[in-house]
Design an enzyme around this catalytic site. Structure first.
Site, short mmCIF file in Angstrom:
data_model
loop_
_atom_site.label_atom_id
_atom_site.label_comp_id
_atom_site.label_asym_id
_atom_site.label_seq_id
_atom_site.Cartn_x
_atom_site.Cartn_y
_atom_site.Cartn_z
N GLU A 153 38.62 55.27 61.27
CA GLU A 153 39.43 55.41 62.48
C GLU A 153 38.69 56.31 63.47
O GLU A 153 37.93 57.20 63.07
CB GLU A 153 40.81 55.99 62.14
CG GLU A 153 41.67 55.01 61.37
CD GLU A 153 42.97 55.63 60.86
OE1 GLU A 153 43.23 56.82 61.16
OE2 GLU A 153 43.70 54.92 60.14
N ARG A 158 32.41 34.31 74.29
CA ARG A 158 32.13 32.92 73.90
C ARG A 158 33.35 32.22 73.32
O ARG A 158 33.39 31.01 73.25
CB ARG A 158 30.95 32.87 72.91
CG ARG A 158 29.60 33.04 73.60
CD ARG A 158 28.46 33.15 72.62
NE ARG A 158 28.45 34.44 71.94
CZ ARG A 158 27.51 34.84 71.08
NH1 ARG A 158 26.52 34.02 70.79
NH2 ARG A 158 27.56 36.02 70.54
N GLN A 159 34.33 33.02 72.87
CA GLN A 159 35.56 32.40 72.36
C GLN A 159 36.56 32.35 73.53
O GLN A 159 37.56 33.06 73.57
CB GLN A 159 36.11 33.22 71.18
CG GLN A 159 37.25 32.54 70.44
CD GLN A 159 36.83 31.28 69.69
OE1 GLN A 159 35.84 31.29 68.96
NE2 GLN A 159 37.55 30.18 69.90
N HIS A 196 30.25 34.99 80.07
CA HIS A 196 29.80 33.70 79.53
C HIS A 196 30.29 32.55 80.40
O HIS A 196 29.54 31.60 80.67
CB HIS A 196 30.30 33.56 78.09
CG HIS A 196 29.90 32.30 77.44
ND1 HIS A 196 28.57 31.95 77.26
CD2 HIS A 196 30.63 31.28 76.93
CE1 HIS A 196 28.52 30.76 76.67
NE2 HIS A 196 29.75 30.34 76.47
N ASP A 241 21.41 24.31 78.45
CA ASP A 241 22.46 23.33 78.14
C ASP A 241 23.07 22.85 79.46
O ASP A 241 22.83 23.43 80.52
CB ASP A 241 23.53 23.90 77.19
CG ASP A 241 24.13 25.19 77.71
OD1 ASP A 241 24.40 25.27 78.92
OD2 ASP A 241 24.33 26.12 76.91
N LYS A 259 21.82 19.75 74.86
CA LYS A 259 22.05 20.48 73.61
C LYS A 259 23.39 20.09 73.03
O LYS A 259 24.37 20.02 73.75
CB LYS A 259 22.02 21.98 73.91
CG LYS A 259 22.20 22.89 72.73
CD LYS A 259 22.07 24.35 73.14
CE LYS A 259 23.40 25.00 73.40
NZ LYS A 259 23.36 26.46 73.51
N ARG A 301 26.15 20.98 69.74
CA ARG A 301 26.46 22.08 68.82
C ARG A 301 27.59 21.65 67.89
O ARG A 301 28.51 20.97 68.31
CB ARG A 301 26.89 23.29 69.66
CG ARG A 301 27.15 24.54 68.89
CD ARG A 301 27.72 25.59 69.83
NE ARG A 301 26.72 26.23 70.69
CZ ARG A 301 25.87 27.15 70.30
NH1 ARG A 301 25.84 27.54 69.05
NH2 ARG A 301 25.03 27.70 71.14
C1 R5P Z 1 25.88 29.49 74.47
O1 R5P Z 1 26.64 28.75 75.04
C2 R5P Z 1 25.34 30.74 75.08
O2 R5P Z 1 25.23 30.62 76.48
C3 R5P Z 1 24.00 31.10 74.49
O3 R5P Z 1 23.08 30.06 74.74
C4 R5P Z 1 24.10 31.31 73.01
O4 R5P Z 1 25.21 32.08 72.68
C5 R5P Z 1 22.86 32.00 72.50
O5 R5P Z 1 23.00 32.17 71.11
P1 R5P Z 1 21.74 32.06 70.16
O6 R5P Z 1 20.69 32.95 70.75
O7 R5P Z 1 22.25 32.55 68.83
O8 R5P Z 1 21.34 30.63 70.11
#
Ligand code: R5P
Length: 326
Positions: free
Chosen positions: A47, A104-105, A138, A178, A202, A204
């Site tokens: 904590e 990212r989430q 992001h 991407d 790309k 995923r």
């Molecule tokens: C994905 O959509 C993000 O913009 C990054 O490309 C990604 O999180 C990078 O992660 P890593 O370096 O593990 O591929």
């Protein structure tokens, strides 16, 4: 300087958690003010305890904490700091998260998933944050998760001006790793005088974190110097696969530019073993000394953070610093 101004200057206060105090120190130096002394420590069970060593009553408080590894601990510490500031009568509290964790989430990719980027915004609001200041989220729409003003800063001018000063722009292609980042690639292109852009197709598997399958290069990169742009390098899988794909498609040279150097697990080894000629990142996150290598360039985000903090404090314009980007 008027007395009124002097009185308001006294209320600007910078606080830092333990994630990356060096960055906060650079920001404070740029602003010409000290960091307000704070005691933070962990109890035996993990904590966190925080106490400010001076009165913060009436202050315009900026709490700087990048959500570096261990991410959850650093987020919790920042939440606790905000709570302590609220209870100590700070007038306004701005959460400064140069790297905003869990971004990212930001949506449910499949059923029964959380939207943790939203949860984060709710947690900061509940703790007492009046506003958020973040660098290169992001996705921009995360701004809407926070019920209050969000200062969304862009590292793009910093990165692009650096890269633009080093390369022959007539042979330059900006590459999005991407399809989702093509809009950012366009902004790079605009800033560098209308260079061509390309992107990597790309795909995923959402069930496997940090794993991407890089497909083909869309666009002509034959003989070009390519700059692959991304918001973050985590395990460096995305970026190194993009570098390989570009060389396979005939690129002459590849540079990588990313805002957040998360650099988890195999990232440094992957980057060192890749054919990339330079990796340019900012210091929104701490980079351990032993991660540094000759092709890694780290640009300081502190002057930008300080400038925006100053604008917010003085009720100036943040938008004007970024020429309409969103
Ligand atoms: C994905 O959509 C993000 O913009 C990054 O490309 C990604 O999180 C990078 O992660 P890593 O370096 O593990 O591929």
């Amino acid at each position: 300087m008027s007395e009124l101004r002097l009185a308001s200057e006294k209320r600007l206060r910078i606080f830092t958690g333990r994630a990356f105090p060096e960055l906060a120190e650079s920001v404070a130096q740029e602003l010409g003010i000290p960091i307000t002394p704070t005691s933070s420590y962990d109890f035996a069970n993990g904590e966190i305890f925080v106490r400010f060593e001076e009165s913060v009553r009436g202050s315009d408080a900026f709490v700087i904490q990048s959500h570096a590894n261990p991410v959850n601990k650093h987020i919790m510490e920042q939440l606790i700091m905000v709570d302590a500031l609220k209870r100590a009568s700070a007038k306004r509290i701005t959460v400064v998260a140069p790297f905003y964790g869990y971004a990212r989430q930001d949506k449910k990719h499949r059923g029964r998933e959380p939207i943790t980027a939203r949860l984060m915004a709710d947690l900061f609001k509940t703790a007492g944050a009046d506003r958020l200041m973040v660098v290169d989220l992001h996705t921009s729409q995360i701004q809407g998760f926070f019920n209050g003003p969000v200062d969304h800063l862009f590292a793009l001018p910093l990165l692009a001006n650096y890269v633009g000063s080093k390369v022959d722009r007539s042979r330059l292609t900006i590459v999005s790793p991407d399809s989702g980042r093509v809009r950012v690639a366009e902004r790079w292109s605009d800033l560098l005088g209308g260079t061509p852009i390309a992107f990597i197709h790309k795909t995923r598997d959402p069930r496997i974190p940090n794993e991407s399958v890089t497909g083909r290069v869309v666009g002509d990169v034959e003989g070009q110097t390519c700059v692959v742009i991304d918001d973050m390098i985590d395990t460096a899988g995305t970026i190194t696969k993009a570098v390989d794909a570009l060389f396979n498609a005939g690129a002459k040279d590849v540079i990588v530019a990313a805002t957040h150097a998360v650099l988890s697990g195999p990232a440094i080894e992957r980057l060192k073993n890749s054919r990339v000629s330079e990796v340019v990142v900012t210091d929104t996150l701490p980079i351990p000394e032993d991660y540094l290598f000759d092709r890694l360039t780290v640009l300081s985000i502190a002057p930008l953070l300080a400038r925006v903090i100053r604008e917010v404090f003085e009720d100036g314009s943040v938008t004007s610093l970024f020429d309409g980007m969103s």
